[in-house]
Design a protein around this motif. Sequence first.
Motif, short mmCIF file in Angstrom:
data_model
loop_
_atom_site.label_atom_id
_atom_site.label_comp_id
_atom_site.label_asym_id
_atom_site.label_seq_id
_atom_site.Cartn_x
_atom_site.Cartn_y
_atom_site.Cartn_z
N PHE A 69 0.83 -1.20 0.00
CA PHE A 69 0.00 0.00 0.00
C PHE A 69 0.87 1.25 0.00
O PHE A 69 1.91 1.30 0.63
CB PHE A 69 -0.93 0.00 1.21
CG PHE A 69 -1.96 -1.08 1.14
CD1 PHE A 69 -3.20 -0.84 0.58
CD2 PHE A 69 -1.67 -2.35 1.60
CE1 PHE A 69 -4.13 -1.85 0.49
CE2 PHE A 69 -2.59 -3.36 1.50
CZ PHE A 69 -3.82 -3.11 0.95
N LYS A 70 0.39 2.28 -0.68
CA LYS A 70 1.15 3.52 -0.84
C LYS A 70 0.89 4.44 0.35
O LYS A 70 0.30 5.50 0.22
CB LYS A 70 0.78 4.19 -2.15
CG LYS A 70 1.01 3.30 -3.37
CD LYS A 70 0.48 3.94 -4.63
CE LYS A 70 0.67 3.04 -5.83
NZ LYS A 70 0.13 3.62 -7.07
N LEU A 278 -5.82 6.69 2.06
CA LEU A 278 -4.83 5.62 1.90
C LEU A 278 -5.40 4.49 1.06
O LEU A 278 -4.77 4.03 0.10
CB LEU A 278 -4.44 5.08 3.28
CG LEU A 278 -3.50 5.90 4.14
CD1 LEU A 278 -3.35 5.24 5.50
CD2 LEU A 278 -2.15 6.06 3.48
N ASN A 279 -6.58 4.02 1.44
CA ASN A 279 -7.18 2.92 0.71
C ASN A 279 -7.64 3.36 -0.67
O ASN A 279 -7.58 2.57 -1.63
CB ASN A 279 -8.36 2.34 1.49
CG ASN A 279 -7.92 1.28 2.49
OD1 ASN A 279 -6.80 0.80 2.42
ND2 ASN A 279 -8.78 0.94 3.41
N ASP A 314 -1.23 -2.83 5.83
CA ASP A 314 -0.50 -1.63 5.46
C ASP A 314 0.16 -0.96 6.65
O ASP A 314 0.81 0.07 6.51
CB ASP A 314 -1.43 -0.63 4.75
CG ASP A 314 -2.56 -0.16 5.66
OD1 ASP A 314 -2.91 -0.91 6.59
OD2 ASP A 314 -3.10 0.93 5.42
N SER A 315 -0.02 -1.52 7.86
CA SER A 315 0.55 -0.91 9.06
C SER A 315 1.70 -1.76 9.59
O SER A 315 1.74 -2.97 9.42
CB SER A 315 -0.53 -0.73 10.13
OG SER A 315 -1.09 -1.98 10.50
N ASP A 316 2.64 -1.08 10.24
CA ASP A 316 3.81 -1.79 10.77
C ASP A 316 3.48 -2.63 12.00
O ASP A 316 4.16 -3.61 12.29
CB ASP A 316 4.91 -0.79 11.12
CG ASP A 316 5.44 -0.08 9.89
OD1 ASP A 316 5.61 -0.76 8.86
OD2 ASP A 316 5.67 1.14 9.94
N TYR A 317 2.44 -2.21 12.73
CA TYR A 317 2.07 -2.89 13.97
C TYR A 317 0.55 -3.08 14.01
O TYR A 317 -0.18 -2.32 13.35
CB TYR A 317 2.51 -2.08 15.20
CG TYR A 317 3.98 -1.77 15.22
CD1 TYR A 317 4.91 -2.73 15.62
CD2 TYR A 317 4.45 -0.51 14.84
CE1 TYR A 317 6.27 -2.44 15.64
CE2 TYR A 317 5.82 -0.22 14.85
CZ TYR A 317 6.72 -1.19 15.25
OH TYR A 317 8.05 -0.92 15.26
N PRO A 318 0.07 -4.05 14.81
CA PRO A 318 -1.38 -4.20 14.99
C PRO A 318 -1.90 -3.13 15.97
O PRO A 318 -2.12 -3.40 17.15
CB PRO A 318 -1.51 -5.62 15.55
CG PRO A 318 -0.23 -5.86 16.28
CD PRO A 318 0.83 -5.11 15.50
N HIS A 319 -2.09 -1.91 15.47
CA HIS A 319 -2.34 -0.76 16.33
C HIS A 319 -3.58 -0.92 17.20
O HIS A 319 -3.56 -0.54 18.38
CB HIS A 319 -2.48 0.51 15.47
CG HIS A 319 -1.26 0.84 14.69
ND1 HIS A 319 -0.05 1.15 15.28
CD2 HIS A 319 -1.04 0.92 13.35
CE1 HIS A 319 0.85 1.40 14.34
NE2 HIS A 319 0.28 1.27 13.17
N ILE A 320 -4.66 -1.45 16.64
CA ILE A 320 -5.89 -1.56 17.43
C ILE A 320 -5.71 -2.55 18.56
O ILE A 320 -6.08 -2.28 19.71
CB ILE A 320 -7.07 -1.97 16.52
CG1 ILE A 320 -7.37 -0.85 15.51
CG2 ILE A 320 -8.32 -2.27 17.35
CD1 ILE A 320 -8.45 -1.20 14.50
#
Length: 484
Positions: A69-70, A278-279, A314-320
Amino acid sequence: MLEYIQNNIFFSLIIINYIIAIGTAIFIILNNRNPITTVSYILALVVLPFLGLLVYYFFGQEYRKDKMFKRRKVFDNETVKKWEKKLMLNNCRLEDYENGFLQNKVNVVKLLQNNQKKPLVLGNDVEILINGEKKFEALFKDLKTAKHHIHVEYYMFNDDKIGTKLINALIEKAKEGVKVRVNYDYVASGISNKNINKMKSFGIEIFPFMPVWFPNLTRKLNYRNHRKIVVIDGVIGYVGGVNISDEYVNPCDKGYWRDTHCRLKGNIVKSIQSHFLLNWNFVSQQEIEITDHLFPDVESFGDIPVQIAASGPDSDYPHIMEALFTAINGANDYIKITTPYFIPNEQMLTALKTASRRGVDVELLIPKEGDSWAAKYATNSYISGLLESGIKVFHYCKGMVHAKTMIVDGLLTTIGTSNMDYRSFEINFEITALIYNENLSEKMVQIFKEDIEHCDVVELKKWEQRPFIEKVKESFSRLWAPLL
């Protein structure tokens, strides 16, 4: 040799299957993924010839590190950087708020600001919307007020009665010159080409999220966009569990569907907007020119602080998951969770059990009869351990509870799209609003109490007496929990 293979075709296929399975198992092990997930997939490869390979082919491959993802093209935009810098609270101000309205929840705020650069935004209005009836009533009113743009992103977008009504409302705004963009999940949605072409004919831009077309199936079937959001003029936003489908508005001919959504108004909508963009850049292969119309300066609409957490490949970590984990570990008085699917990873399970054992009142509300046989039994496999740790479990009996909420200590409320399960934490694209406000938490507690009136209380002694066959189903389903 060829004659032997022909005469022993099934045996030969089994041998070929296990040769491929062994190679696949080695590949899975070398990826150093979660041990439970690794064992689940290897078990599937061993005990389910052919089917195990298909399960891994379609569902098991990890793409978080692929960076497909960009992200940077949105987050590096000067307009986005400007509003993030303007709204971001520095550590000194956060420490001041720690002694005020944030109390010990400041660690959740810091986590998301440091990891995801998503600020805690002050001065918002938040309205709780119970079930699809209230959500769509408010949404259709807000759509009429749109002047510049409407952004729609849904996991399930069906063109049934409520879906057709929404399509017509979007077309009316497009006729007025409002820019309408729609992003729907290709796998979950049921929208016809006729209606898609109809929307396009009126200037609406509409794209599916990761279409499943052979031969790219393996990269796309597993990772779905589970978000349900709307952004109107960069000022009004919607986040929650309600999809675009008739069952969510509880028609007479369908079972009762209990859900929670929220309407947000204020600068926090900028955070939702950035995740939509983003999406959108990904699904449309476009780069929208980011102007002040998309991120407008707005007045204060209320006094409620809100933060947005989003996660996916698209995220580096599982933020939620990390935000919920931090909130649970920081709880002092109580935690009230409503979720349709409770298939937690070990971190979340340990956090909840230890919270209960150190004196926090932990309550979990789940459906008695869900919409997935496997998920139901996998969820039930955790109940004995929860009850033994002192966690109260309630089975919702009125219908399907689909709300995804958590209330902690009368201060922090989360409302979003993420279930309390592995798929939401690690695989799907999710978004959740974290709301730091005592009055709103009090309202949510009252709603939780009203929902409990339609529940059976699960008692350990009685639960342990359930039929043995039920326990077998639960244990078997739990083996595949990371795959559900």
